[in-house]
Design a protein around this motif. Structure first.
Motif, PDB file in Angstrom:
ATOM      1  N   PHE A 213      46.790  99.761 -10.810  1.00 16.18           N
ATOM      2  CA  PHE A 213      46.684  98.585 -11.671  1.00 16.18           C
ATOM      3  C   PHE A 213      46.019  98.978 -12.985  1.00 16.18           C
TER       4      PHE A 213
ATOM      5  N   HIS B  71      46.090  92.804 -12.960  1.00 17.43           N
ATOM      6  CA  HIS B  71      45.158  93.634 -13.717  1.00 17.43           C
ATOM      7  C   HIS B  71      43.875  93.834 -12.912  1.00 17.43           C
ATOM      8  N   GLU B  72      43.165  94.909 -13.232  1.00 14.49           N
ATOM      9  CA  GLU B  72      41.861  95.161 -12.625  1.00 14.49           C
ATOM     10  C   GLU B  72      40.822  95.093 -13.741  1.00 14.49           C
TER      11      GLU B  72
ATOM     12  N   LYS C   7      43.447  99.029 -15.863  1.00 15.40           N
ATOM     13  CA  LYS C   7      42.023  98.683 -15.926  1.00 15.40           C
ATOM     14  C   LYS C   7      41.753  98.114 -17.313  1.00 15.40           C
TER      15      LYS C   7
END
Length: 187
Positions: free
Chosen positions: A180, A146-147, A182
């Motif tokens: 990824f 994940h970001e 957000k």
């Protein structure tokens, strides 16, 4: 017993014959030794050439495997740039559907039309290998998957260190993550 009287000439001839036989034997042994050493040299050279051949063959096999792997990877992700450029459009469709669904039911046909276009685009991208990375509120945050774009105080204790909200969906193309998800995490 009878002894022959041998003259000096006969003795010299006999000695010459013996010397000649000894020289011939020595020469024959030297020639045989030389033939053996030449044979050994040829065997050694043959062994070196076989080793060179085997190494060259192994190197070529590795080259073939590497280029085949690179070619497969290239075909698998050939459209990655095009697909990545279409992801914001897919996001816009999701936002449009979300906003249209807030309006009263009288514009139901508009919602159906936008959903049809979005579904068609999504199914086309899925057929090319695009998959959505599924992330839900309350999932554990993992920096490798994940970001995190922001951190807010967790609304409850069970959401500390967890995903509080998903801002933008993530996508994979085959096994490779091309965007990824957000997320906002709680602290």
């Amino acid at each position: 017993m009878k002894f022959k009287n041998m003259s000096k000439k006969d003795k010299n001839e006999d000695i010459e014959i013996n010397v000649e036989e000894a020289v011939n034997e020595t020469v024959n042994e030297a020639v045989k030794a030389e033939e053996v050493s030449v044979e050994d040299q040829l065997k050694e050279e043959l062994g070196k050439e076989k080793d060179k051949f085997l190494r060259l063959f192994a190197e070529f096999e590795n080259y073939k495997k590497r280029t085949t792997k690179e070619r497969i990877e290239l075909f698998r992700t050939a459209g990655q740039d095009v697909i990545q450029s279409l992801l914001p459009i897919l996001d816009d469709f999701d936002r449009a559907i979300h906003e249209i669904s807030k309006i009263e039911k009288k514009d139901n046909e508009l919602l159906i039309g936008v959903e049809l276009i979005r579904n068609k685009l999504k199914s086309t991208l899925n057929s090319k290998g695009l998959e959505e990375v599924v992330v839900e509120k309350g999932d554990a945050f993992n920096a490798d998957e994940h970001e995190a774009i922001s951190q807010i105080p967790a609304p409850s204790d069970d959401l500390k260190g967890m995903i509080v909200d998903v801002i933008e969906k993530g996508y994979k193309l085959g096994d490779k993550v091309i965007r990824f998800p957000k997320v906002i995490t709680g602290f």
